[in-house]
Scaffold this motif. Structure first.
Motif, PDB file in Angstrom:
ATOM      1  N   LEU A   1       0.822  -1.208   0.000  1.00  0.00           N
ATOM      2  CA  LEU A   1       0.000   0.000   0.000  1.00  0.00           C
ATOM      3  C   LEU A   1       0.858   1.260   0.000  1.00  0.00           C
ATOM      4  CD1 LEU A   1      -2.777  -1.020   2.559  1.00  0.00           C
ATOM      5  CD2 LEU A   1      -3.157  -0.425   0.167  1.00  0.00           C
ATOM      6  N   SER A   2       1.806   1.326   0.927  1.00  0.00           N
ATOM      7  CA  SER A   2       2.588   2.549   1.084  1.00  0.00           C
ATOM      8  C   SER A   2       3.493   2.809  -0.114  1.00  0.00           C
ATOM      9  CB  SER A   2       3.418   2.476   2.366  1.00  0.00           C
ATOM     10  OG  SER A   2       4.282   1.350   2.352  1.00  0.00           O
ATOM     11  N   CYS A   3       4.129   1.766  -0.629  1.00  0.00           N
ATOM     12  CA  CYS A   3       5.038   1.958  -1.768  1.00  0.00           C
ATOM     13  C   CYS A   3       4.270   2.254  -3.051  1.00  0.00           C
ATOM     14  CB  CYS A   3       5.927   0.729  -1.940  1.00  0.00           C
ATOM     15  SG  CYS A   3       7.085   0.467  -0.579  1.00  0.00           S
ATOM     16  N   THR A   4       3.098   1.648  -3.215  1.00  0.00           N
ATOM     17  CA  THR A   4       2.261   1.987  -4.367  1.00  0.00           C
ATOM     18  C   THR A   4       1.854   3.450  -4.316  1.00  0.00           C
ATOM     19  OG1 THR A   4       1.412  -0.274  -4.575  1.00  0.00           O
ATOM     20  CG2 THR A   4       0.092   1.486  -5.546  1.00  0.00           C
ATOM     21  N   ALA A   5       1.426   3.900  -3.137  1.00  0.00           N
ATOM     22  CA  ALA A   5       1.061   5.309  -2.983  1.00  0.00           C
ATOM     23  C   ALA A   5       2.267   6.211  -3.230  1.00  0.00           C
ATOM     24  CB  ALA A   5       0.494   5.551  -1.583  1.00  0.00           C
ATOM     25  N   GLY A   6       3.434   5.818  -2.706  1.00  0.00           N
ATOM     26  CA  GLY A   6       4.627   6.638  -2.889  1.00  0.00           C
ATOM     27  C   GLY A   6       5.021   6.788  -4.346  1.00  0.00           C
ATOM     28  N   LEU A   7       4.967   5.696  -5.093  1.00  0.00           N
ATOM     29  CA  LEU A   7       5.329   5.768  -6.510  1.00  0.00           C
ATOM     30  C   LEU A   7       4.340   6.619  -7.296  1.00  0.00           C
ATOM     31  CD1 LEU A   7       6.495   2.113  -7.265  1.00  0.00           C
ATOM     32  CD2 LEU A   7       7.894   4.181  -7.330  1.00  0.00           C
ATOM     33  N   MET A   8       3.062   6.481  -7.003  1.00  0.00           N
ATOM     34  CA  MET A   8       2.076   7.273  -7.737  1.00  0.00           C
ATOM     35  C   MET A   8       2.124   8.743  -7.332  1.00  0.00           C
ATOM     36  SD  MET A   8       1.156   4.980  -9.686  1.00  0.00           S
ATOM     37  CE  MET A   8       0.016   5.924 -10.682  1.00  0.00           C
ATOM     38  N   VAL A   9       2.585   9.038  -6.122  1.00  0.00           N
ATOM     39  CA  VAL A   9       2.833  10.439  -5.754  1.00  0.00           C
ATOM     40  C   VAL A   9       4.015  10.982  -6.546  1.00  0.00           C
ATOM     41  CG1 VAL A   9       3.647  11.944  -3.897  1.00  0.00           C
ATOM     42  CG2 VAL A   9       1.801  10.340  -3.459  1.00  0.00           C
ATOM     43  N   MET A  10       5.059  10.182  -6.687  1.00  0.00           N
ATOM     44  CA  MET A  10       6.231  10.626  -7.432  1.00  0.00           C
ATOM     45  C   MET A  10       5.907  10.891  -8.899  1.00  0.00           C
ATOM     46  SD  MET A  10       9.242   8.189  -5.857  1.00  0.00           S
ATOM     47  CE  MET A  10      10.503   8.996  -6.846  1.00  0.00           C
ATOM     48  N   VAL A  11       4.923  10.178  -9.428  1.00  0.00           N
ATOM     49  CA  VAL A  11       4.510  10.424 -10.814  1.00  0.00           C
ATOM     50  C   VAL A  11       4.081  11.875 -11.001  1.00  0.00           C
ATOM     51  CG1 VAL A  11       2.697   9.910 -12.505  1.00  0.00           C
ATOM     52  CG2 VAL A  11       3.879   8.049 -11.354  1.00  0.00           C
ATOM     53  N   GLN A  12       3.444  12.441  -9.970  1.00  0.00           N
ATOM     54  CA  GLN A  12       2.909  13.792 -10.093  1.00  0.00           C
ATOM     55  C   GLN A  12       4.000  14.837 -10.321  1.00  0.00           C
ATOM     56  OE1 GLN A  12      -0.457  13.842 -10.174  1.00  0.00           O
ATOM     57  NE2 GLN A  12      -0.225  11.648  -9.840  1.00  0.00           N
ATOM     58  N   PHE A  13       5.237  14.512  -9.983  1.00  0.00           N
ATOM     59  CA  PHE A  13       6.322  15.481 -10.118  1.00  0.00           C
ATOM     60  C   PHE A  13       6.975  15.452 -11.496  1.00  0.00           C
ATOM     61  CE2 PHE A  13       5.916  15.023  -5.559  1.00  0.00           C
ATOM     62  CZ  PHE A  13       6.041  16.327  -5.123  1.00  0.00           C
ATOM     63  N   TRP A  14       6.588  14.509 -12.340  1.00  0.00           N
ATOM     64  CA  TRP A  14       7.116  14.548 -13.706  1.00  0.00           C
ATOM     65  C   TRP A  14       6.038  14.300 -14.754  1.00  0.00           C
ATOM     66  CZ3 TRP A  14       6.998  10.186 -16.913  1.00  0.00           C
ATOM     67  CH2 TRP A  14       6.753   8.965 -16.289  1.00  0.00           C
ATOM     68  N   HIS A  15       4.803  14.116 -14.308  1.00  0.00           N
ATOM     69  CA  HIS A  15       3.690  13.941 -15.232  1.00  0.00           C
ATOM     70  C   HIS A  15       3.430  15.263 -15.958  1.00  0.00           C
ATOM     71  CE1 HIS A  15       0.024  12.761 -17.035  1.00  0.00           C
ATOM     72  NE2 HIS A  15      -0.790  13.252 -16.128  1.00  0.00           N
ATOM     73  N   GLY A  16       3.572  15.263 -17.272  1.00  0.00           N
ATOM     74  CA  GLY A  16       3.494  16.507 -18.034  1.00  0.00           C
ATOM     75  C   GLY A  16       2.093  17.038 -18.229  1.00  0.00           C
ATOM     76  N   TYR A  17       1.110  16.155 -18.314  1.00  0.00           N
ATOM     77  CA  TYR A  17      -0.252  16.584 -18.611  1.00  0.00           C
ATOM     78  C   TYR A  17      -1.078  16.608 -17.330  1.00  0.00           C
ATOM     79  CZ  TYR A  17       1.336  15.586 -23.317  1.00  0.00           C
ATOM     80  OH  TYR A  17       2.051  15.567 -24.484  1.00  0.00           O
ATOM     81  N   GLY A  18      -0.866  17.621 -16.531  1.00  0.00           N
ATOM     82  CA  GLY A  18      -1.628  17.748 -15.295  1.00  0.00           C
ATOM     83  C   GLY A  18      -0.881  17.253 -14.084  1.00  0.00           C
ATOM     84  N   GLY A  19       0.427  17.399 -14.069  1.00  0.00           N
ATOM     85  CA  GLY A  19       1.214  16.946 -12.933  1.00  0.00           C
ATOM     86  C   GLY A  19       0.766  17.590 -11.630  1.00  0.00           C
ATOM     87  N   GLY A  20       0.634  16.775 -10.597  1.00  0.00           N
ATOM     88  CA  GLY A  20       0.247  17.275  -9.288  1.00  0.00           C
ATOM     89  C   GLY A  20      -1.235  17.262  -9.001  1.00  0.00           C
ATOM     90  N   VAL A  21      -2.071  17.046 -10.015  1.00  0.00           N
ATOM     91  CA  VAL A  21      -3.519  17.153  -9.794  1.00  0.00           C
ATOM     92  C   VAL A  21      -4.245  15.815  -9.908  1.00  0.00           C
ATOM     93  CG1 VAL A  21      -3.553  19.541 -10.590  1.00  0.00           C
ATOM     94  CG2 VAL A  21      -3.968  17.700 -12.220  1.00  0.00           C
ATOM     95  N   PHE A  22      -3.563  14.756 -10.313  1.00  0.00           N
ATOM     96  CA  PHE A  22      -4.218  13.452 -10.453  1.00  0.00           C
ATOM     97  C   PHE A  22      -4.176  12.728  -9.107  1.00  0.00           C
ATOM     98  CE2 PHE A  22      -3.619  14.618 -14.758  1.00  0.00           C
ATOM     99  CZ  PHE A  22      -4.546  13.914 -15.509  1.00  0.00           C
ATOM    100  N   MET A  23      -4.967  13.220  -8.178  1.00  0.00           N
ATOM    101  CA  MET A  23      -4.916  12.720  -6.809  1.00  0.00           C
ATOM    102  C   MET A  23      -5.536  11.344  -6.656  1.00  0.00           C
ATOM    103  SD  MET A  23      -5.921  16.308  -4.907  1.00  0.00           S
ATOM    104  CE  MET A  23      -5.812  15.600  -3.272  1.00  0.00           C
ATOM    105  N   ALA A  24      -6.471  10.983  -7.516  1.00  0.00           N
ATOM    106  CA  ALA A  24      -7.125   9.673  -7.390  1.00  0.00           C
ATOM    107  C   ALA A  24      -6.169   8.533  -7.662  1.00  0.00           C
ATOM    108  CB  ALA A  24      -8.317   9.589  -8.348  1.00  0.00           C
TER     109      ALA A  24
END
Length: 264
Positions: free
Chosen positions: A196-219
């Motif tokens: 659970l924690s590592c899955t959440a951590g990796l998907m949080v890290m995606v937000q810092f390099w996701h080009g199309y809406g980085g930081g806002v894909f909270m789901a």
């Protein structure tokens, strides 16, 4: 877009949010042994303004729902693999979860998990044939599905629209890839809490390099993050303990032992 398309997208997004909440409640009931934990986590998720602001965005809710159900079915590796593969078919970022999840199932269930992932990804790739008019267009869609392209540096959205330099994506991307690979080896003993924690951590890290809406894909990361916060002690929920043997292992064991004879 037509009115029908917008309404269909909104209905799909609402159903995806409902599936996220339902999965969180079921995780609390089945895996945590406490339904109130699941209800509390789901309520906190639904109370966030994000779920109302992004109601019509299927690309926000659907991958999050698939990842939540992958966690729910973690005791059935083939189903978890199917959900991870479907999530990777909608957005390619869950592909970076494969080292983590594969290492979790390494002692038991790895073949079933990989079979589920491969089958669902192959099905998603074949479905692109239905909307492709030529082989070139099909290859372009496959590249987009699996992210086989250079990082975009222009016309980005999300946090990049606030004035962040696009070149900062590259070190974030490199660190993310290293973390994704590193989770295959650390921690060496993985349990449901680690998953659970590592899955959440990796998907949080995606937000810092996701080009199309980085930081806002909270789901993409909120469901496993909330379940990490609400979870009890899960150190004993390792694959070798909670997973049963597959059909081939049982069949091989019976063949090796030979037929049993009745006592005279």
């Amino acid at each position: 877009q037509s009115v029908v398309a917008r309404r269909s997208a909104k209905v799909m997004a609402i159903l995806a949010h409902f599936c996220i909440a339902l999965a969180m409640v079921l995780i609390g009931h089945i895996h945590f042994g406490n339904t109130q934990m699941g209800v509390g986590a789901a309520t906190l998720y639904l109370l966030l303004p994000y779920t109302a602001q992004m109601t019509g965005r299927v690309d926000h809710a659907l991958p999050g729902a698939l990842l939540a159900w992958a966690v729910l079915f973690y005791r059935r590796p083939i189903f978890s693999g199917v959900f991870i593969g479907l999530a990777a078919g909608t957005i390619y970022y869950p592909l970076f979860l494969l080292p983590l999840w594969a290492s979790f199932y390494w002692q038991r269930g790895i073949l079933r998990f990989l079979a589920g992932v491969a089958g669902s990804i192959a099905l998603m790739a074949l479905s692109l044939l239905l909307i492709s008019e030529s082989g070139e267009q099909y290859w372009l869609l496959v590249r987009k599905m699996f992210g086989l392209m250079l990082p975009v540096m222009e016309n980005m959205e999300g946090i990049w629209g606030l004035g962040w330099d696009a070149w900062y994506r590259l070190p974030f991307l490199a660190a993310f890839v290293c973390a994704s690979i590193g989770f295959a080896f650390w921690p060496p003993q993985k349990n449901l809490g680690t998953l659970l924690s590592c899955t959440a951590g990796l998907m949080v890290m995606v937000q810092f390099w996701h080009g199309y809406g980085g930081g806002v894909f909270m789901a993409w990361y909120l469901p496993p993050l909330l379940m990490t916060i609400f979870r009890p002690n899960l150190e004993d929920r390792v694959a070798a303990v909670v997973l049963g043997e597959n059909w081939f292992s049982r069949r091989f064991a019976r063949t090796s032992n030979g037929p049993t004879r009745r006592a005279a």
